[in-house]
Scaffold this active site. Structure first.
Site, PDB file in Angstrom:
ATOM      1  N   GLU A 342      20.627 -24.725  47.571  1.00  0.00           N
ATOM      2  CA  GLU A 342      22.038 -24.911  47.948  1.00  0.00           C
ATOM      3  C   GLU A 342      22.389 -24.294  49.308  1.00  0.00           C
ATOM      4  O   GLU A 342      23.344 -23.536  49.433  1.00  0.00           O
ATOM      5  CB  GLU A 342      22.942 -24.311  46.854  1.00  0.00           C
ATOM      6  CG  GLU A 342      22.765 -25.029  45.530  1.00  0.00           C
ATOM      7  CD  GLU A 342      23.599 -24.427  44.417  1.00  0.00           C
ATOM      8  OE1 GLU A 342      24.269 -25.196  43.711  1.00  0.00           O
ATOM      9  OE2 GLU A 342      23.586 -23.185  44.242  1.00  0.00           O
TER      10      GLU A 342
HETATM   11  C1  ACM Z   1      20.516 -23.272  41.293  1.00  0.00           C
HETATM   12  O1  ACM Z   1      20.983 -23.476  40.160  1.00  0.00           O
HETATM   13  N1  ACM Z   1      21.322 -23.217  42.335  1.00  0.00           N
HETATM   14  C2  ACM Z   1      19.084 -23.092  41.499  1.00  0.00           C
END
Ligand code: ACM
Length: 538
Positions: A342
């Site tokens: 992310e």
């Molecule tokens: C995640 O759940 N951002 C790895």
């Protein structure tokens, strides 16, 4: 004088004979447990169980003997004795000098038998007179001990003996794991959890034969591990958590304590520093690290994707070299997790440059790198492991590059997903995951990923919505128990209807451990409150 002596000798012998016969008689009069009950207590289900219809009397005369010159075996014997004491209040001596007569003996042996070739394989032979646990390795013996713990009944049997007897059902168990990597993850960054909390989680994982615990040690909301060369990481970055509570961090000594506690349970700790995103807490502590163009501030919310390290500054890599060096120095396990998820405000080319450079630092310190699945866009080494949480395309890229995969599909394995819309804690951006959905799928054929590419499976527990161990337990249990079975057992042995019964039978253990599990309405928990005693009355 002489005849008096002979008289007492005869009398003594008679008394001894009387008591041995009496004991034998009492043992013969044991209400033997129904052997199918043993099957119904074991999770993960072993590869093969061949019951014989009898019982080994665990009682005050039982002793444990272990291979003595093989590292770990005597300690495993003592571990079993401690757990028997907790469950039954019986003191079982370990490796005492002589085998007193009339005892049933539990032997824990190192054995090179070919059948036990896999590193964590074990065999249990239980007869009326003895329990023999054989394994090639201490890790295998430790897994076998967990099986034994599970088949000791929850209460003593009624016998004519004046002492309590806990009948262990007899038979043969042949067992080894499907996956050599069976893991859970704790997010101690969004909310901090104490050393004691982590130890309790480790105890629960060990009982279900997990062998790895991944600690998510940094995120936007907190930095949780002391780095001696960069003290503000914990002074500032560790000072808060989601919701504005006071945060916390592990000193290196405390981290070592967790690592050692896990190692005694044959569990490896994987440390994660999440980067280049999820890095706000580090950037608040040392603003030169920050690459998102804003002035970083302590963050107590639960948004993701807004932070990034500056990927083009050499000083950032000098900092990361120190961090990775200090953490790997106190981490005996083979892995270092470098995050990589992310990174919404990092340009792709900067992200790739960053992950490739950090991978090299991880290798410099002798560890295998793990990254969340986005990381596969870099030119990563084939020894680097991709953790598949979101993107099948990323998993496919990893496979093409010859990388191994850890399966953590969010819609099946994320322990922070709510059970249903009534769940007290958790989120549901990936799915609602009721207890059956967490269990009724197979890592062996998940979305066409070849089983040869799968290192193992991991159930992550993100902590945005949970700040207390009881809340965390509500999310983890009972689903993590199902994941333990998926990681260890063979698919042919799995069946939801039969698993449901075995899961209900975990309630006495979970209650003894004071685990605040979610009492899923799919499970008939009440039926589980039986013991051998109650069954025998039927
Ligand atoms: C995640 O759940 N951002 C790895």
């Amino acid at each position: 004088m002489k005849s008096n002596f002979i008289r007492s000798l005869v009398l003594c012998s008679l008394i001894i004979l009387f008591f041995s016969c009496e004991t034998e008689k009492k043992k013969r009069q044991l209400n033997l447990p129904k052997t199918d009950l043993a099957m119904e207590n074991m999770i993960p289900i072993p590869v093969k169980v061949i019951p014989t219809d009898s019982g080994f009397a665990l009682d005050q005369f039982t002793a444990i003997y272990t291979s003595q010159n093989v590292t770990g075996f005597p300690e495993i014997g003592q571990f079993l004795a401690d757990k028997i004491k907790e469950k039954t209040n019986i003191d079982v001596p370990v490796n005492v000098d002589e085998i007193p007569e009339r005892e049933g003996v539990i032997y824990i042996n190192q054995s090179d038998s070919l059948e036990l070739d896999a590193p964590e394989a074990y065999q249990l032979y239980i007869t009326k007179d003895s329990v023999i646990l054989n394994s090639n390795t201490a890790a295998g013996a430790f897994r076998g001990i967990q099986t034994l713990r599970q088949i000791i009944p929850n209460s003593a049997n009624d016998t004519l003996a004046s002492y309590e007897v806990w009948p262990i059902p007899t038979g043969k168990i042949i067992d080894s794991p499907t996956f050599g990597f069976r893991s859970s993850m704790l997010d101690v960054a969004r909310h901090f959890f104490s050393v004691e909390d982590v130890k309790k989680y480790i105890d629960l994982l060990a009982y279900y034969k997990f062998n790895t615990l991944h600690l998510h040690l940094s995120d936007d909301q907190g930095w949780r591990i002391e780095i001696k060369s960069w003290p503000k990481l914990t002074e500032i970055g560790g000072s808060t958590e989601v919701g504005g509570e006071s945060g916390g961090f592990y000193t290196q000594e405390e981290y070592k304590e967790i690592v050692a506690y896990a190692a005694e349970r044959y569990i490896v700790i994987i440390p994660e520093i999440d980067m280049p995103g999820h890095s706000n807490a580090a950037s608040v502590s040392y603003p030169f690290l920050n690459g998102n163009g804003k002035t970083p501030e302590l963050y107590e919310g639960i948004e993701v994707g807004f932070s990034t390290f500056d990927t083009r500054k050499d000083t950032v890599y000098a900092f990361l070299d120190d961090v990775i060096r200090e953490i790997t120095e106190i981490t005996p396990g083979p892995y270092f997790h470098m995050g990589g998820d992310e990174t919404h405000v990092t340009k792709m080319k900067d992200y790739i440059y960053f992950m490739e450079r950090v991978e090299k630092i991880v290798h410099k310190y002798g560890k295998k790198a793990i990254g969340w699945d986005e990381m596969v866009h870099g030119d990563m080494d084939s020894t680097t492991i991709a953790q598949f949480w979101a993107s099948k395309e990323n998993a496919d890229i990893a496979i093409k590059k010859g990388m191994k995969i850890i399966l953590s599909p969010a819609k099946k394995m994320y322990l922070d997903m709510q059970y249903d819309s009534l769940s007290k804690y958790g989120l549901h951006w990936a799915a609602y995951i009721p207890t059956d959905s967490a269990y009724t799928w197979s890592p062996q054929n998940y979305e066409g990923i070849p089983v040869e590419s799968i290192l193992g499976i991991e159930a992550p527990l993100w902590s945005e919505t949970v700040g207390e161990i009881g809340e965390l337990e509500y999310l983890a249990f009972p689903r993590a128990i199902g994941h333990a079975e998926l990681a260890w057992s063979i698919p042919e042995n799995r069946d939801w209807e039969r698993y449901k019964v075995r899961l209900a039978n975990q309630a006495p253990f979970l209650d003894r451990m004071d685990v605040k599990y979610y009492p899923s309405p799919l499970i008939d928990w009440e039926k589980s409150k039986y013991s051998y005693k109650e069954i025998d009355k039927d």
